[in-house]
Design an enzyme around this catalytic site. Sequence first.
Site, PDB file in Angstrom:
ATOM      1  N   GLU A   1      69.654  21.016 -24.741  1.00 28.78           N
ATOM      2  CA  GLU A   1      68.609  21.298 -23.767  1.00 28.78           C
ATOM      3  C   GLU A   1      68.563  22.800 -23.502  1.00 28.78           C
ATOM      4  O   GLU A   1      69.596  23.459 -23.383  1.00 28.78           O
ATOM      5  CB  GLU A   1      68.935  20.549 -22.478  1.00 28.78           C
ATOM      6  CG  GLU A   1      68.056  20.876 -21.292  1.00 28.78           C
ATOM      7  CD  GLU A   1      68.584  20.268 -20.004  1.00 28.78           C
ATOM      8  OE1 GLU A   1      67.779  20.146 -19.053  1.00 28.78           O
ATOM      9  OE2 GLU A   1      69.784  19.913 -19.945  1.00 28.78           O
TER      10      GLU A   1
ATOM     11  N   LEU B   1      68.027  25.691 -20.948  1.00 26.45           N
ATOM     12  CA  LEU B   1      68.071  25.882 -19.507  1.00 26.45           C
ATOM     13  C   LEU B   1      67.537  27.257 -19.135  1.00 26.45           C
ATOM     14  O   LEU B   1      67.713  28.223 -19.883  1.00 26.45           O
ATOM     15  CB  LEU B   1      69.512  25.754 -19.002  1.00 26.45           C
ATOM     16  CG  LEU B   1      70.166  24.380 -19.160  1.00 26.45           C
ATOM     17  CD1 LEU B   1      71.636  24.441 -18.739  1.00 26.45           C
ATOM     18  CD2 LEU B   1      69.434  23.328 -18.356  1.00 26.45           C
TER      19      LEU B   1
ATOM     20  N   ASP C   1      87.251  28.257 -21.648  1.00 27.22           N
ATOM     21  CA  ASP C   1      86.813  29.611 -22.028  1.00 27.22           C
ATOM     22  C   ASP C   1      85.904  30.144 -20.934  1.00 27.22           C
ATOM     23  O   ASP C   1      84.762  30.538 -21.172  1.00 27.22           O
ATOM     24  CB  ASP C   1      86.088  29.579 -23.372  1.00 27.22           C
ATOM     25  CG  ASP C   1      85.851  30.978 -23.943  1.00 27.22           C
ATOM     26  OD1 ASP C   1      86.468  31.935 -23.443  1.00 27.22           O
ATOM     27  OD2 ASP C   1      85.044  31.116 -24.878  1.00 27.22           O
TER      28      ASP C   1
END
Length: 289
Positions: free
Chosen positions: A98, A100, A199
């Site tokens: 997706e 964003l 991370d």
Amino acid sequence: MSDGAGIGDVGDGGGGGGGRALAQAAAALLGARAVRWRRLPGGDLSRVVFAELDDGREIVAKTGPAPPTEARMLDALRAAGAPTPRVLAASAAVLALESLPESGAISAAGWRELGEILRRVHETPGPAYGWPEPYAFGDVAIPGNADPALDWPGFWGELRLLSEVDRLPAALARRLERLAADLPNRLPARPLPGLRHGDLWSGNLLIHGGRPVGLVDPACAYGDGEADLAMLTLFGAPGPSFVEGYGPLEPGAAARRPIYQLWPAIVHLRLFGGGYRGLVEGLLDQAGA
């Protein structure tokens, strides 16, 4: 570690061959065709493009060491209450995500919200320390954990601090070996094996309207949530309101921070060269190793 290396020019049905191939591969997973694509800014370990599809959808396509594994990590973070891009499809070579929105800097309220998000994530337990499958930062392997009985000092020592020791300068290797042997005296034996992003730095936070709208490029593992927070403070510092959202840490967190920061510092040394040796040595000094 930063992610999202450049992969070609802006495309409109032509040009930017690497970006075009990646965009079309991701689009094909969704039964569509990419009609426009452009590289996304980022770092050094993956190739990432934004793509517009012929059915009107907008997606992000990226490579990585193991796209199906990254998809499972993103799904785990999302299930734990973190905002992440939805995984649309994954193959052995490509991840379709997706798209964003992203704009602006994080606000004080956004830092507080991020603290609340990470507390929820870190309180989501897993079956054992680590992740059930191996992963990687570029050429640096991130070992999985096949031993569910391994305690936390053993995990952090064997599968993090010493995992690259044969590829490090001998003087650093000896100091890391001494520190790893002493970890039972420095780290909690069995903290909650909570979910961690793995991370967590500012480049892996998508911000829109001052709020965190996406945690991306994970290298998830279960373990002490302080390791995530240590990474977040390695190259910068969250706003003061972050602590209000996350809540207090266990006593001794400051002494443990350099031990947890050593792993990403070692990875930077391995990936980007001797310019990071001073960082590793400084953290060893802070840890008294």
